[in-house]
Design an enzyme around this catalytic site. Structure first.
Site, PDB file in Angstrom:
ATOM      1  N   ASN A  11      13.737   5.420  -9.612  1.00 31.10           N
ATOM      2  CA  ASN A  11      12.753   6.218  -8.883  1.00 31.10           C
ATOM      3  C   ASN A  11      13.543   7.184  -8.013  1.00 31.10           C
ATOM      4  O   ASN A  11      14.071   6.807  -6.971  1.00 31.10           O
ATOM      5  CB  ASN A  11      11.889   5.267  -8.031  1.00 31.10           C
ATOM      6  N   ARG A  95      10.407   6.938 -13.030  1.00 34.46           N
ATOM      7  CA  ARG A  95       9.127   7.320 -12.437  1.00 34.46           C
ATOM      8  C   ARG A  95       9.106   8.848 -12.340  1.00 34.46           C
ATOM      9  O   ARG A  95      10.018   9.459 -11.781  1.00 34.46           O
ATOM     10  CB  ARG A  95       9.006   6.730 -11.043  1.00 34.46           C
ATOM     11  N   HIS A 184      -0.403   7.622  -7.862  1.00 37.02           N
ATOM     12  CA  HIS A 184      -0.327   6.154  -7.781  1.00 37.02           C
ATOM     13  C   HIS A 184      -0.860   5.513  -9.062  1.00 37.02           C
ATOM     14  O   HIS A 184      -1.278   4.352  -9.054  1.00 37.02           O
ATOM     15  CB  HIS A 184      -1.182   5.580  -6.625  1.00 37.02           C
ATOM     16  N   HIS A 212      -5.533   1.257  -3.198  1.00 33.14           N
ATOM     17  CA  HIS A 212      -4.078   1.227  -2.969  1.00 33.14           C
ATOM     18  C   HIS A 212      -3.839   1.784  -1.570  1.00 33.14           C
ATOM     19  O   HIS A 212      -3.923   2.997  -1.341  1.00 33.14           O
ATOM     20  CB  HIS A 212      -3.377   2.082  -4.038  1.00 33.14           C
ATOM     21  N   LEU A 213      -3.590   0.878  -0.615  1.00 30.25           N
ATOM     22  CA  LEU A 213      -3.458   1.290   0.781  1.00 30.25           C
ATOM     23  C   LEU A 213      -2.031   1.057   1.254  1.00 30.25           C
ATOM     24  O   LEU A 213      -1.687  -0.029   1.732  1.00 30.25           O
ATOM     25  CB  LEU A 213      -4.442   0.489   1.658  1.00 30.25           C
ATOM     26  N   ARG A 245      -1.229  11.620   6.353  1.00 27.73           N
ATOM     27  CA  ARG A 245      -2.031  12.668   5.704  1.00 27.73           C
ATOM     28  C   ARG A 245      -3.498  12.529   6.099  1.00 27.73           C
ATOM     29  O   ARG A 245      -4.007  11.406   6.202  1.00 27.73           O
ATOM     30  CB  ARG A 245      -1.932  12.584   4.179  1.00 27.73           C
ATOM     31  N   ASP A 286       2.011   2.875  11.413  1.00 30.14           N
ATOM     32  CA  ASP A 286       2.181   1.511  10.925  1.00 30.14           C
ATOM     33  C   ASP A 286       0.999   0.653  11.387  1.00 30.14           C
ATOM     34  O   ASP A 286       0.748   0.514  12.578  1.00 30.14           O
ATOM     35  CB  ASP A 286       3.511   0.937  11.440  1.00 30.14           C
ATOM     36  N   ARG A 288       0.564  -2.441  11.517  1.00 32.43           N
ATOM     37  CA  ARG A 288       0.900  -3.582  12.396  1.00 32.43           C
ATOM     38  C   ARG A 288       0.890  -3.142  13.850  1.00 32.43           C
ATOM     39  O   ARG A 288       0.345  -3.824  14.728  1.00 32.43           O
ATOM     40  CB  ARG A 288       2.311  -4.111  12.070  1.00 32.43           C
ATOM     41  N   GLY A 334       1.088  -1.941   0.920  1.00 32.07           N
ATOM     42  CA  GLY A 334       1.475  -2.494   2.227  1.00 32.07           C
ATOM     43  C   GLY A 334       0.323  -2.903   3.121  1.00 32.07           C
ATOM     44  O   GLY A 334       0.273  -4.039   3.606  1.00 32.07           O
ATOM     45  N   GLY A 336      -3.077  -2.887   2.203  1.00 32.66           N
ATOM     46  CA  GLY A 336      -4.058  -3.656   1.431  1.00 32.66           C
ATOM     47  C   GLY A 336      -3.650  -5.108   1.233  1.00 32.66           C
ATOM     48  O   GLY A 336      -4.489  -6.016   1.260  1.00 32.66           O
ATOM     49  N   ASN A 338      -1.463  -6.805   3.208  1.00 30.20           N
ATOM     50  CA  ASN A 338      -1.088  -7.522   4.431  1.00 30.20           C
ATOM     51  C   ASN A 338      -2.091  -7.472   5.583  1.00 30.20           C
ATOM     52  O   ASN A 338      -2.077  -8.348   6.441  1.00 30.20           O
ATOM     53  CB  ASN A 338       0.245  -6.983   4.957  1.00 30.20           C
ATOM     54  N   GLU A 388       4.999  -1.615  -9.038  1.00 28.30           N
ATOM     55  CA  GLU A 388       5.155  -0.403  -9.843  1.00 28.30           C
ATOM     56  C   GLU A 388       6.415  -0.471 -10.717  1.00 28.30           C
ATOM     57  O   GLU A 388       6.414   0.017 -11.842  1.00 28.30           O
ATOM     58  CB  GLU A 388       5.179   0.821  -8.923  1.00 28.30           C
TER      59      GLU A 388
END
Ligand code: AMP
Length: 410
Positions: A11, A95, A184, A212-213, A245, A286, A288, A334, A336, A338, A388
């Site tokens: 990639n 990729r 994605h 896909h989050l 974004r 992030d 978290r 990440g 989705g 967690n 992926e």
């Protein structure tokens, strides 16, 4: 004679290369790593052998270009007895972000394919040039080996025109290849298939909404294994609120910023792609950190979270309507995989649609694909870790004649 069963997945970004070496007999990983800051004084290679108990190795110091990066990767692999000259290497899978309308499947790379990927640079100016550099470098290293391009857009080429076309002047759209391509795709393909497996069904039997989050985020509506709509468009800017974004926005905002704020097209590009989304709303991208701030009573973080979830819910509703019947909603990447609070908030209030989340199941932390909906719910809600690299390796191996475990062609 040895039957080649290994696939190297590359990639290549503008200043980085991520790689994994897999053995397709059992989908196992032999090694993985990353070269970053290529072209700078402070380049770094991190290599992790994943079998044989070797420790992670790190090399710091200038790596001038992609050719030098790949040479260093080859040396690291050789040190583990996994050299790229091994007869066990079946192919290299790359990729490639943008395959336009031409590439609907993984494709063995030749000069004509390279030229076509080059022709798509105007619609993917950040990604396709870096992908091409990686491919050319790998081809120079092993010219005899099949090299396969796996496109991020390919899974979405089944979208009907009603979903793929923007409602703008057709001649202008066609002249500049302006339409919704989606991204994605490798992840949406993998996760929709794994979701079917989790339900004990064939992909052709189920309708799935995939969310896909990650730092980038996209939703897709998948009917019987084929994508019928997705939230990213001409570029990865459209759709959901992402880390940096904006996602969907009235296009008039851009004229307004140009006319009233005197911003250039490049300024607006940076604003919407790099300084918007969660980071624009609250200063953090992030999830978290955002949850931590919410727990401390931070109102900006709470509003950013609400805006993020509101958009997500709108897409779940929209894709429910597009599909008519939904068998599962699958969360991945990440956030989705967690962030239990995101899953809970996105599904809350959708009981009339047959959707619910069981609090206890939602709080379980594991790397396994799992259901988080209660038994009584009509529609399954699932957490399905994406992979992926494995998907690229499977598609690559299947194309060069190998039999894969995962059933890519199922
Ligand atoms: P990805 O692009 O798929 O690697 O996802 C990266 C994003 O996942 C990060 O920016 C975080 O927002 C999010 N993330 C990763 N781990 C967690 C976690 N344990 N809880 C919440 N969000 C997480």
């Amino acid at each position: 004679m040895t039957t080649p069963t290994r696939v190297l997945v590359l990639n290549s970004g503008s200043s980085s290369v991520k790689y994994q070496l897999l053995d397709m007999r059992d989908d196992s990983r032999l090694a993985q790593g990353l070269v970053e800051r290529i072209g700078e004084e402070t380049s770094r290679l991190v290599h992790t052998p994943l079998q044989g108990g070797g420790a992670k190795r790190e090399k710091n110091g200038p790596i001038a270009d992609h050719a030098a990066a790949l040479k260093s990767v080859a040396e690291e692999l050789a040190a583990d007895g996994l050299g790229l000259d091994s007869p066990e290497l079946a192919a290299i899978g790359h990729r490639v972000v943008h395959g336009g309308l031409r590439f609907t499947e993984p494709t063995v790379i030749d000069d004509e394919v390279l030229a076509e990927i080059e022709r798509l640079v105007p619609v993917a100016p950040l990604h396709n040039p870096a992908n091409l550099t990686g491919i050319r470098t790998a081809m120079a290293l092993r010219p005899d080996l099949p090299q396969v391009a796996v496109f991020d857009t390919a899974f979405h080429t089944t979208m009907p025109e009603s979903a793929a076309r923007y409602a703008i002047d057709v001649e202008t759209a066609d002249a500049y290849r302006i339409r919704r391509y989606g991204f994605h795709g490798t992840s949406h393909a993998y996760v929709s298939r794994e979701t079917a497996k989790l339900l004990g069904k064939e992909p052709a039997e189920v309708n799935v909404i995939v969310l896909h989050l990650g730092n980038g985020a996209s939703a897709s509506a998948v009917r019987g294994g084929r994508c019928v709509d997705t939230s990213m468009g001409l570029t990865p800017l459209e759709g959901l609120v992402m880390g940096t974004r904006s996602g969907d926005i009235d296009p008039a905002v851009t004229f307004h910023l140009k006319r009233v704020a005197g911003m250039s097209a490049d300024d607006i590009d940076v604003l919407l792609n790099k300084k918007s989304g969660l980071v624009g709303l609250c200063g953090d991208n992030d999830m978290r950190e955002i949850r931590r701030r919410i727990d401390e009573g931070d109102e900006r973080a709470a509003l950013a979270f609400e805006i993020y979830v509101h958009r997500l819910k709108k897409y779940i509703g929209a894709y429910y309507a597009v599909l008519g019947r939904v068998d599962a909603v699958a969360f991945t990447a990440g956030v989705g995989e967690n962030a239990a609070p995101v899953r809970e908030a996105a599904i809350a209030g959708l009981e009339e649609l047959g959707l619910a989340v069981d609090a206890e199941l939602n709080s379980v932390r594991t790397d396994e694909a799992r259901l988080i909906s209660p038994d009584y719910a009509r529609v399954a809600v699932a957490v399905v870790p994406t992979d992926e690299e494995l998907e690229i390796a499977r598609q690559t191996f299947a194309l060069v004649g190998g039999e894969t475990l995962g059933g890519v062609n199922a």
